[in-house]
Design an enzyme around this catalytic site. Structure first.
Site, PDB file in Angstrom:
ATOM      1  N   ASP A   1     -47.554 -19.352  66.576  1.00  0.00           N
ATOM      2  CA  ASP A   1     -46.787 -18.102  66.656  1.00  0.00           C
ATOM      3  C   ASP A   1     -46.328 -17.583  65.295  1.00  0.00           C
ATOM      4  O   ASP A   1     -45.309 -16.925  65.189  1.00  0.00           O
ATOM      5  CB  ASP A   1     -45.617 -18.207  67.648  1.00  0.00           C
ATOM      6  CG  ASP A   1     -44.740 -19.391  67.356  1.00  0.00           C
ATOM      7  OD1 ASP A   1     -44.948 -20.044  66.315  1.00  0.00           O
ATOM      8  OD2 ASP A   1     -43.832 -19.646  68.168  1.00  0.00           O
TER       9      ASP A   1
ATOM     10  N   HIS B   1     -67.033 -16.365  44.221  1.00  0.00           N
ATOM     11  CA  HIS B   1     -65.808 -16.198  45.011  1.00  0.00           C
ATOM     12  C   HIS B   1     -65.038 -17.509  45.125  1.00  0.00           C
ATOM     13  O   HIS B   1     -64.571 -17.886  46.192  1.00  0.00           O
ATOM     14  CB  HIS B   1     -66.137 -15.627  46.398  1.00  0.00           C
ATOM     15  CG  HIS B   1     -66.580 -14.199  46.328  1.00  0.00           C
ATOM     16  ND1 HIS B   1     -67.284 -13.576  47.322  1.00  0.00           N
ATOM     17  CD2 HIS B   1     -66.414 -13.261  45.377  1.00  0.00           C
ATOM     18  CE1 HIS B   1     -67.539 -12.326  46.975  1.00  0.00           C
ATOM     19  NE2 HIS B   1     -67.019 -12.107  45.792  1.00  0.00           N
TER      20      HIS B   1
ATOM     21  N   ASP C   1     -59.924 -13.758  38.107  1.00  0.00           N
ATOM     22  CA  ASP C   1     -60.162 -12.446  38.724  1.00  0.00           C
ATOM     23  C   ASP C   1     -59.002 -12.227  39.683  1.00  0.00           C
ATOM     24  O   ASP C   1     -58.922 -12.878  40.734  1.00  0.00           O
ATOM     25  CB  ASP C   1     -61.505 -12.477  39.464  1.00  0.00           C
ATOM     26  CG  ASP C   1     -61.872 -11.126  40.067  1.00  0.00           C
ATOM     27  OD1 ASP C   1     -60.987 -10.254  40.202  1.00  0.00           O
ATOM     28  OD2 ASP C   1     -63.059 -10.951  40.418  1.00  0.00           O
TER      29      ASP C   1
ATOM     30  N   ASP D   1     -57.949  -4.615  40.146  1.00  0.00           N
ATOM     31  CA  ASP D   1     -58.995  -5.643  40.189  1.00  0.00           C
ATOM     32  C   ASP D   1     -59.431  -5.940  38.752  1.00  0.00           C
ATOM     33  O   ASP D   1     -60.222  -5.188  38.185  1.00  0.00           O
ATOM     34  CB  ASP D   1     -60.164  -5.103  41.034  1.00  0.00           C
ATOM     35  CG  ASP D   1     -61.259  -6.131  41.261  1.00  0.00           C
ATOM     36  OD1 ASP D   1     -61.082  -7.295  40.864  1.00  0.00           O
ATOM     37  OD2 ASP D   1     -62.302  -5.755  41.840  1.00  0.00           O
TER      38      ASP D   1
ATOM     39  N   HIS E   1     -74.728  -9.951  40.431  1.00  0.00           N
ATOM     40  CA  HIS E   1     -73.972  -8.918  41.159  1.00  0.00           C
ATOM     41  C   HIS E   1     -74.122  -7.580  40.449  1.00  0.00           C
ATOM     42  O   HIS E   1     -74.777  -7.507  39.406  1.00  0.00           O
ATOM     43  CB  HIS E   1     -72.502  -9.324  41.307  1.00  0.00           C
ATOM     44  CG  HIS E   1     -71.781  -9.576  40.011  1.00  0.00           C
ATOM     45  ND1 HIS E   1     -71.401  -8.566  39.164  1.00  0.00           N
ATOM     46  CD2 HIS E   1     -71.367 -10.730  39.432  1.00  0.00           C
ATOM     47  CE1 HIS E   1     -70.775  -9.088  38.121  1.00  0.00           C
ATOM     48  NE2 HIS E   1     -70.743 -10.409  38.247  1.00  0.00           N
TER      49      HIS E   1
ATOM     50  N   HIS F   1     -67.721  -1.432  41.796  1.00  0.00           N
ATOM     51  CA  HIS F   1     -67.561  -0.862  43.141  1.00  0.00           C
ATOM     52  C   HIS F   1     -66.436   0.156  43.074  1.00  0.00           C
ATOM     53  O   HIS F   1     -65.618   0.133  42.151  1.00  0.00           O
ATOM     54  CB  HIS F   1     -67.232  -1.983  44.146  1.00  0.00           C
ATOM     55  CG  HIS F   1     -66.158  -2.929  43.660  1.00  0.00           C
ATOM     56  ND1 HIS F   1     -64.824  -2.651  43.785  1.00  0.00           N
ATOM     57  CD2 HIS F   1     -66.228  -4.122  43.009  1.00  0.00           C
ATOM     58  CE1 HIS F   1     -64.129  -3.652  43.250  1.00  0.00           C
ATOM     59  NE2 HIS F   1     -64.958  -4.553  42.754  1.00  0.00           N
TER      60      HIS F   1
ATOM     61  N   HIS G   1     -62.743  -3.323  47.589  1.00  0.00           N
ATOM     62  CA  HIS G   1     -64.093  -2.744  47.637  1.00  0.00           C
ATOM     63  C   HIS G   1     -63.933  -1.489  48.474  1.00  0.00           C
ATOM     64  O   HIS G   1     -64.029  -1.516  49.695  1.00  0.00           O
ATOM     65  CB  HIS G   1     -65.093  -3.721  48.264  1.00  0.00           C
ATOM     66  CG  HIS G   1     -65.328  -4.930  47.399  1.00  0.00           C
ATOM     67  ND1 HIS G   1     -66.022  -6.025  47.816  1.00  0.00           N
ATOM     68  CD2 HIS G   1     -64.953  -5.214  46.126  1.00  0.00           C
ATOM     69  CE1 HIS G   1     -66.069  -6.927  46.835  1.00  0.00           C
ATOM     70  NE2 HIS G   1     -65.418  -6.453  45.812  1.00  0.00           N
TER      71      HIS G   1
ATOM     72  N   GLU H   1     -67.598  -4.383  35.722  1.00  0.00           N
ATOM     73  CA  GLU H   1     -67.418  -5.836  35.671  1.00  0.00           C
ATOM     74  C   GLU H   1     -68.698  -6.635  35.468  1.00  0.00           C
ATOM     75  O   GLU H   1     -69.130  -7.373  36.344  1.00  0.00           O
ATOM     76  CB  GLU H   1     -66.719  -6.310  36.947  1.00  0.00           C
ATOM     77  CG  GLU H   1     -67.316  -5.804  38.260  1.00  0.00           C
ATOM     78  CD  GLU H   1     -66.593  -6.390  39.473  1.00  0.00           C
ATOM     79  OE1 GLU H   1     -66.450  -7.614  39.532  1.00  0.00           O
ATOM     80  OE2 GLU H   1     -66.191  -5.610  40.366  1.00  0.00           O
TER      81      GLU H   1
ATOM     82  N   TYR I   1     -73.427 -15.884  34.211  1.00  0.00           N
ATOM     83  CA  TYR I   1     -73.073 -17.180  34.808  1.00  0.00           C
ATOM     84  C   TYR I   1     -74.281 -18.084  34.640  1.00  0.00           C
ATOM     85  O   TYR I   1     -75.335 -17.829  35.237  1.00  0.00           O
ATOM     86  CB  TYR I   1     -72.736 -17.008  36.298  1.00  0.00           C
ATOM     87  CG  TYR I   1     -71.852 -15.792  36.545  1.00  0.00           C
ATOM     88  CD1 TYR I   1     -70.466 -15.890  36.497  1.00  0.00           C
ATOM     89  CD2 TYR I   1     -72.422 -14.530  36.774  1.00  0.00           C
ATOM     90  CE1 TYR I   1     -69.656 -14.761  36.676  1.00  0.00           C
ATOM     91  CE2 TYR I   1     -71.631 -13.410  36.949  1.00  0.00           C
ATOM     92  CZ  TYR I   1     -70.252 -13.523  36.904  1.00  0.00           C
ATOM     93  OH  TYR I   1     -69.474 -12.408  37.067  1.00  0.00           O
TER      94      TYR I   1
ATOM     95  N   ARG J   1     -66.930 -13.283  33.083  1.00  0.00           N
ATOM     96  CA  ARG J   1     -66.920 -11.905  33.601  1.00  0.00           C
ATOM     97  C   ARG J   1     -65.763 -11.181  32.929  1.00  0.00           C
ATOM     98  O   ARG J   1     -64.723 -11.775  32.653  1.00  0.00           O
ATOM     99  CB  ARG J   1     -66.765 -11.885  35.120  1.00  0.00           C
ATOM    100  CG  ARG J   1     -66.680 -10.480  35.707  1.00  0.00           C
ATOM    101  CD  ARG J   1     -66.926 -10.418  37.221  1.00  0.00           C
ATOM    102  NE  ARG J   1     -65.911 -11.050  38.024  1.00  0.00           N
ATOM    103  CZ  ARG J   1     -66.027 -12.229  38.621  1.00  0.00           C
ATOM    104  NH1 ARG J   1     -67.138 -12.919  38.506  1.00  0.00           N
ATOM    105  NH2 ARG J   1     -65.042 -12.733  39.339  1.00  0.00           N
TER     106      ARG J   1
ATOM    107  N   GLU K   1     -63.695  -7.567  33.638  1.00  0.00           N
ATOM    108  CA  GLU K   1     -63.597  -6.495  34.646  1.00  0.00           C
ATOM    109  C   GLU K   1     -62.396  -5.601  34.380  1.00  0.00           C
ATOM    110  O   GLU K   1     -61.274  -6.078  34.236  1.00  0.00           O
ATOM    111  CB  GLU K   1     -63.460  -7.119  36.041  1.00  0.00           C
ATOM    112  CG  GLU K   1     -63.267  -6.090  37.143  1.00  0.00           C
ATOM    113  CD  GLU K   1     -63.281  -6.699  38.541  1.00  0.00           C
ATOM    114  OE1 GLU K   1     -62.944  -7.887  38.695  1.00  0.00           O
ATOM    115  OE2 GLU K   1     -63.624  -5.954  39.487  1.00  0.00           O
TER     116      GLU K   1
HETATM  117  N1  GLY Z   1     -62.389  -9.358  43.067  1.00  0.00           N
HETATM  118  C1  GLY Z   1     -63.514  -8.926  43.756  1.00  0.00           C
HETATM  119  C2  GLY Z   1     -64.422  -8.188  42.877  1.00  0.00           C
HETATM  120  O1  GLY Z   1     -64.306  -8.253  41.675  1.00  0.00           O
HETATM  121  O2  GLY Z   1     -65.235  -7.452  43.332  1.00  0.00           O
HETATM  122 MN    MN Z   2     -62.545  -8.684  40.634  1.00  0.00          MN
HETATM  123 MN    MN Z   3     -64.304  -6.061  41.412  1.00  0.00          MN
END
Ligand code: GLY
Ligand code: MN
Ligand code: MN
Length: 446
Positions: free
Chosen positions: A38, A242, A259, A270, A349, A353, A360, A383, A387, A405, A407
């Site tokens: 609950d 992730h 991130d 982000d 990737h 986005h 996203h 971003e 890797y 990365r 971003e």
């Molecule tokens: N944190 C998710 C991305 O960078 O898309």
């Molecule tokens: Mn990110």
């Molecule tokens: Mn992102």
């Protein structure tokens, strides 16, 4: 610095202006979700519903009924209930929905099955977020069937069902000045959080401790929740895109990739930064970092109205491929390597986005099969990353297990773009300078 009541009204008017004649739009609030037995997950309003209503409570449905005599904006919500409010907090009630949230007309949510078919009756078209939620899909059909059951007494059920997302998500893609202001602040808070993590970082600190530093900075500025689960990956964990376990100790000689971005008043930031745990880049880390940094700059150079959505991605692919060839991680001729997507084991990737109420965010990337053209008011991430898998035997050992990365969040303007996340150090010299201070001021608890 919240979105004003008038802006919600403008959004509803704009959407109604785009709807086909004789139609109705129906948008439900997000349901509450159980975390265990609950206890619920912290409640997060549905972004579409929030965008149009500003109404923060669950168990609510918004109906937009252009031209309706007794009011075009109808909100169904929970009634006031003194006893429940002692346990769960204040409810606006239908009176509050009109007085505080600009509804023209409001009803108890418990009466929706009696009232909503009446709003649908005689409307030819129904807009709603088809397929987002099975329960709601079924509920809409039940309301329609209630009218169908009465056709012999002259009722006319709607005959066309249209996906609300097409209209609404295109509106959400273009941010207003007020939205950009909130997003700028979300970016500033998130930037300070990354700086704080850099300051705290030392060998032996746990990944979750950097996450905790970040979370503390978010919450201290009124952003209680991250926009997504923070990623804090030391060493080879940075190669798991992730990675959210955040459970390992940070080691001298490794990089750490963070991130993380806060959600402020419903809008996401982000940001990713990658920096050395002990404050100094090794030659290999430095070399790869400079390639990623250069790829981000190359992507930035393409950001202006008229260029298409894929331009920054293409620029980053070229810069990364050239960099990997220069360092000997790829061999061959750059154009042929791009054609063969040889960069993909290292850069799997896309460049970014849309960013907004959802991390996203909504909005089409292609229109009529073609990449969309950038326009002022769009907000996106940039971003690029490299890797090198720990088990990649195609490259010399010294490169393996490095993940980087960078971003940032940008708004497209009439002449180019502005960054919302400039406050965090990004250049190697800036990062090393900031972290050099850590060695001078080691807190007594470490
Ligand atoms: N944190 C998710 C991305 O960078 O898309
Ligand atoms: Mn990110
Ligand atoms: Mn992102």
């Amino acid at each position: 610095m919240r979105i004003a009541k008038q802006e919600y009204a403008r959004r509803r008017k704009a959407l109604m202006g785009l709807m086909e004649p004789n139609s109705i739009a129906i948008v439900p609030a997000a349901p509450e979700r159980t975390r265990s037995r609950d206890t619920d997950y912290p409640y997060r309003q549905d972004s579409d519903f929030m965008y149009l209503s500003g109404f923060p409570e669950p168990e609510a449905v918004l109906a937009l009924v252009p031209g309706r005599e007794h009011g075009e904006v109808v909100l169904f919500c929970r009634e006031r209930n003194p006893e429940r409010e002692i346990w769960d907090g204040h409810r606006a009630g239908p009176e509050g929905a009109c007085a505080l949230y600009g509804a023209d007309d409001a009803f108890p949510i418990d009466d929706i099955d009696e009232i909503l078919p009446g709003l649908l009756e005689g409307r030819e078209r129904v807009y709603y977020g088809m397929g987002k939620d099975r329960d709601f899909d079924a509920q809409v059909m039940d309301w329609v069937n209630t009218i169908r059951a009465k056709v012999r007494s002259g009722a006319t059920p709607p005959g066309e069902f249209l996906d609300l997302s097409h209209l609404l998500h295109d509106m959400r893609l273009f941010k207003s000045a007020a939205e950009i202001k909130v997003m700028r602040t979300a970016g500033e808070i998130s930037a300070q959080a990354h700086i704080r993590a850099m300051r705290y970082c030392r060998p032996g600190v746990m990944e979750y401790q950097l996450e905790a530093e970040i979370q503390h900075e978010f919450a201290m500025h009124g952003a209680r929740h991250p926009a997504y689960s923070s990623i804090v990956g030391g060493g080879k964990n940075a190669c798991i895109l992730h990675y959210i376990e955040n459970s390992a100790p940070l080691k001298d000689g490794d990089l750490v990739l963070i991130d993380a971005g806060c959600e402020l008043n419903g809008y996401a930031a982000d940001i990713t930064r990658t920096f050395p745990v002990s404050g100094r880049f090794s030659p290999e880390q430095r070399a790869l970092y400079e390639v990623v940094y250069g790829a981000q700059q190359a992507a930035f150079d393409t950001l202006k109205p008229g260029n298409h959505w894929n331009a920054p991605h293409e620029a980053s692919v070229r810069a990364i491929t050239e960099g990997l060839v220069a360092l000997g991680l790829l061999e061959g001729e750059v154009d042929a390597l791009i054609e063969a997507e040889a960069y993909r084991p290292f850069y799997m990737h896309r460049i970014g986005h849309w960013l907004g109420m959802d991390v996203h965010d909504v909005g089409d990337y292609k229109i009529g099969g073609q990449w969309r053209v950038l326009e002022p008011g769009m907000v996106m991430t940039v971003e690029p990353g490299i890797y090198v898998a720990p088990d990649n035997e195609q490259v010399a050992k010294k490169w393996r297990g490095i993940g980087i990365r960078i971003e940032d969040d940008v708004v497209i303007t009439s002449t180019g773009f502005t960054s919302l996340t400039d406050d965090v150090p990004k250049h190697i010299d800036e990062i090393e300078a900031l972290m050099a201070e850590n060695r001078e001021h080691t807190p007594s608890y470490l």
